[in-house]
Design a protein around this motif. Structure first.
Motif, PDB file in Angstrom:
ATOM      1  N   ARG B  47       0.771  -1.115  -0.196  1.00 55.45           N
ATOM      2  CA  ARG B  47       0.010  -0.118  -0.021  1.00 55.45           C
ATOM      3  C   ARG B  47       0.815   1.371   0.070  1.00 55.45           C
ATOM      4  O   ARG B  47       0.430   2.430  -0.615  1.00 55.45           O
ATOM      5  CB  ARG B  47      -0.844   0.201   1.317  1.00 55.45           C
ATOM      6  N   LYS B  48       2.033   1.262   0.576  1.00 54.51           N
ATOM      7  CA  LYS B  48       2.966   2.418   0.957  1.00 54.51           C
ATOM      8  C   LYS B  48       3.544   2.754  -0.272  1.00 54.51           C
ATOM      9  O   LYS B  48       4.263   3.748  -0.277  1.00 54.51           O
ATOM     10  CB  LYS B  48       3.697   2.209   2.109  1.00 54.51           C
ATOM     11  N   THR B 120       2.543  -0.555  -7.164  1.00 49.83           N
ATOM     12  CA  THR B 120       3.993  -0.758  -7.493  1.00 49.83           C
ATOM     13  C   THR B 120       4.559  -1.639  -6.193  1.00 49.83           C
ATOM     14  O   THR B 120       4.202  -1.507  -5.171  1.00 49.83           O
ATOM     15  CB  THR B 120       4.850   0.457  -7.334  1.00 49.83           C
ATOM     16  N   ILE B 121       5.267  -2.666  -6.808  1.00 54.72           N
ATOM     17  CA  ILE B 121       5.792  -3.707  -5.919  1.00 54.72           C
ATOM     18  C   ILE B 121       7.372  -3.932  -5.976  1.00 54.72           C
ATOM     19  O   ILE B 121       7.781  -4.209  -7.051  1.00 54.72           O
ATOM     20  CB  ILE B 121       5.300  -4.930  -6.242  1.00 54.72           C
ATOM     21  N   PRO B 122       8.026  -3.636  -4.993  1.00 62.37           N
ATOM     22  CA  PRO B 122       9.484  -3.969  -4.985  1.00 62.37           C
ATOM     23  C   PRO B 122       9.873  -5.406  -5.016  1.00 62.37           C
ATOM     24  O   PRO B 122       9.132  -6.099  -4.253  1.00 62.37           O
ATOM     25  CB  PRO B 122      10.053  -3.468  -3.572  1.00 62.37           C
ATOM     26  N   ARG B 123      10.620  -5.685  -5.983  1.00 63.01           N
ATOM     27  CA  ARG B 123      10.930  -7.305  -6.182  1.00 63.01           C
ATOM     28  C   ARG B 123      12.108  -7.516  -6.285  1.00 63.01           C
ATOM     29  O   ARG B 123      12.973  -6.879  -7.010  1.00 63.01           O
ATOM     30  CB  ARG B 123      10.107  -7.828  -7.897  1.00 63.01           C
ATOM     31  N   ARG B 124      12.744  -8.655  -5.660  1.00 64.85           N
ATOM     32  CA  ARG B 124      13.904  -9.213  -5.536  1.00 64.85           C
ATOM     33  C   ARG B 124      13.949 -10.514  -5.012  1.00 64.85           C
ATOM     34  O   ARG B 124      12.861 -11.145  -4.870  1.00 64.85           O
ATOM     35  CB  ARG B 124      14.721  -8.146  -4.474  1.00 64.85           C
ATOM     36  N   VAL B 258       2.250  -7.810   2.219  1.00 63.73           N
ATOM     37  CA  VAL B 258       0.981  -7.481   2.697  1.00 63.73           C
ATOM     38  C   VAL B 258       0.366  -6.433   1.358  1.00 63.73           C
ATOM     39  O   VAL B 258       1.127  -5.469   1.008  1.00 63.73           O
ATOM     40  CB  VAL B 258       0.904  -6.850   4.028  1.00 63.73           C
ATOM     41  N   SER B 259      -0.820  -7.285   1.199  1.00 60.55           N
ATOM     42  CA  SER B 259      -1.479  -6.126   0.067  1.00 60.55           C
ATOM     43  C   SER B 259      -2.826  -6.106   0.430  1.00 60.55           C
ATOM     44  O   SER B 259      -3.658  -6.998   0.821  1.00 60.55           O
ATOM     45  CB  SER B 259      -1.195  -6.812  -1.417  1.00 60.55           C
ATOM     46  N   PRO B 260      -3.443  -4.767  -0.065  1.00 57.24           N
ATOM     47  CA  PRO B 260      -4.901  -4.720  -0.015  1.00 57.24           C
ATOM     48  C   PRO B 260      -5.676  -5.715  -0.981  1.00 57.24           C
ATOM     49  O   PRO B 260      -6.769  -5.920  -0.737  1.00 57.24           O
ATOM     50  CB  PRO B 260      -4.991  -3.411  -0.043  1.00 57.24           C
ATOM     51  N   VAL B 261      -5.122  -6.145  -2.084  1.00 52.40           N
ATOM     52  CA  VAL B 261      -5.740  -6.943  -2.856  1.00 52.40           C
ATOM     53  C   VAL B 261      -5.192  -8.298  -3.081  1.00 52.40           C
ATOM     54  O   VAL B 261      -3.994  -8.620  -2.596  1.00 52.40           O
ATOM     55  CB  VAL B 261      -5.768  -6.233  -4.585  1.00 52.40           C
ATOM     56  N   PRO B 262      -6.062  -9.266  -3.524  1.00 55.21           N
ATOM     57  CA  PRO B 262      -5.459 -10.547  -3.673  1.00 55.21           C
ATOM     58  C   PRO B 262      -4.053 -10.808  -4.615  1.00 55.21           C
ATOM     59  O   PRO B 262      -4.222 -10.148  -5.472  1.00 55.21           O
ATOM     60  CB  PRO B 262      -6.678 -11.423  -4.134  1.00 55.21           C
TER      61      PRO B 262
END
Lengths: 159, 326
Positions: B47-48, B120-124, B258-262
């Protein structure tokens, strides 16, 4: 004692064949843990496509490991209970046993390392990885040399 | 949970006993210790994240000294099917994972309750609790540290890319022309070095935060003992009626989203492919190893029982033969 010897010793030929087959499977799937089968077209051989799948070779290697542990336990106990009264192990057998022991011990540590909550130090991890491969290479080389010189595992007590 | 612990305890105890049969005189090295209590995990609150890429820039900056400086021209590879992986002229690429970019921002466009939303999602690297990359690395170059970090030692890695193949997210990325393989059989074995996020292991060892966490203006990420991080992730998920990814995936990881959407919606809304991992459900890749380790404890007992059975049967037969001969 003679009666005991007559009653025992059944199926040794099949056991030897099974051991050779098992070891061939272990060697093949063990070498398959290195990323070489696809690179060097081995997995392109009809029927060997599975050998490029690291999870499949790992599964078979583990399964073979379980069978090998069972077989070795059987052979050790069988030797202690009856075999040592009928034959003795040759020097080449002891050389192979030492190398086999190295393979088994490093293999057990490798399995322990792969358990979820077990962490080995980087140096120890590398040591068991390389030692496992090294013992196997030495075992295969020793097996080849002993085959050339026709050195048997056992000799009869009367020989 | 209780069943899980007892199973692991059984496996460890049993295998140790099996090992003791053949190696009772070998002391266990002091470096062999359980890791669970000391593992650190990161919490990423989707969310952030505003997708500013401050974390990406910081990652590149602090890890620059670890990035590959390949020797050109590359050795000729045999057989010819072996392709080189060269990212050295694309060092600035930030829209995917590369040997020069260990963290990127993945964009997901999803429709929730008829409304289109972008995340937007940080991925590593997920830093799995039982990482297949480290378990299956044939040289021990990929390894898990006691604090839950999985890292690849660039001085040892030969670049065979097995780690990338067995990783459910195919995270590690290869750079040809660098590393140990150049000193062995460069044309015939190895193909460079695999690179991925090492969660700033050297900074953590100095008591610092990983760079991506330190610079984030929105405090998207935090790091702490795994049980606390999981507890916090659940508290947030409960509060926002949200979803968690990474706690159970691949048997458990040390990166909890953690996400507000599935996550199946997010997974459908992201671009996936080489260097762009998905957010799909992932079963425990190493579960087979756990199960077969159990078989390895039982097998020697079966072998001993078989040999004892044979001895008893042989003794009975011998007695009978003796009686018949008299």
């Amino acid at each position: 004692m003679t009666s005991m010897a007559q009653a025992s010793g059944v199926g040794t030929k099949w056991l030897k064949r099974f051991y050779v087959f098992l070891f061939a499977v272990m060697a093949f799937t063990g070498f398959g843990q290195m990323p070489i089968f696809k690179r060097y077209y081995i997995s392109d051989i009809p029927g060997l496509g599975w050998s490029a799948d690291f999870y499949k070779t790992h599964y078979i290697h583990y399964l073979g490991g379980a069978v090998l542990l069972g077989l070795l336990a059987y052979l050790i106990v069988d030797y202690l209970l009856t075999g040592r009264r009928r034959y003795c192990l040759t020097a080449s057998a002891w050389a192979r046993i030492v190398l086999l022991g190295g393979i088994v011990i490093t293999g057990i540590f490798r399995v322990l390392k792969n358990l979820p909550d077990v962490v080995f130090s980087p140096g120890f991890t590398m040591l068991i990885d390389i030692a496992h491969l090294g013992f196997m290479m030495a075992y295969l080389l020793a097996g080849l040399i002993f085959l050339i010189f026709k050195s048997r595992w056992t000799t009869g007590l009367d020989d | 949970m209780t069943r899980d612990i007892s199973r692991r305890t059984f496996l460890k105890g049993g295998l140790a006993a099996a090992g003791a049969l053949t190696a009772s005189s070998l002391p266990l090295p002091s470096s062999v210790k359980g890791a669970s209590d000391q593992e650190l995990a990161t919490l990423i609150d989707i969310r952030k994240c505003i997708g500013c890429e401050a974390c990406v820039e910081a990652c590149k900056e602090v890890n620059e000294s670890k990035f590959p400086e390949p020797e050109q021209p590359f050795p000729r590879m045999y057989p010819s099917r072996v392709k080189v992986s060269d990212w050295s002229d694309r060092r600035d690429e930030v829209d995917r994972l590369t040997p020069y970019n260990w963290l990127f921002i993945q964009e997901a466009t999803v429709t929730v309750n008829g409304r289109e939303e972008t995340y937007t999602i940080p991925r590593r690297c997920m830093h799995c609790q039982n990482p297949p990359c480290a378990d299956l690395c044939p040289w021990g170059a990929a390894r898990k540290l006691k604090n839950g970090i999985t890292r690849i030692d660039a001085d040892i890695c030969l670049g065979g890319a097995k780690c990338a193949k067995v990783c459910p997210w195919h995270i590690p990325q290869r750079q040809t022309g660098v590393g140990l393989y150049l000193d062995i059989f460069p044309g015939f074995a190895g193909n460079g070095v695999m690179y991925k996020c090492d969660r700033c292991y050297n900074r953590i060892a100095e008591g610092k935060l990983p760079a991506c966490i330190e610079v984030c203006p929105e405090h998207v990420q935090k790091i702490g003992p795994r049980d606390e991080i999981v507890k916090e992730a659940h508290a947030i998920a409960e509060e926002i009626n949200g979803y968690i990814y990474g706690e159970k995936e691949n048997g458990g990881t040390n990166t909890i989203y953690v996400s507000p959407v599935p996550f199946d919606l997010l997974n459908a809304g992201i671009e996936k492919g080489p260097g762009r991992p998905g957010l799909q459900p992932v079963a425990d890749s190493m579960a087979h190893a756990d199960n077969l380790a159990k078989a390895m404890v039982i097998a020697p007992m079966a072998g001993i029982a078989a040999a004892a059975g044979k001895f008893i049967a042989t003794a009975k037969k011998a007695t009978r033969l003796k009686e018949e001969n008299q």
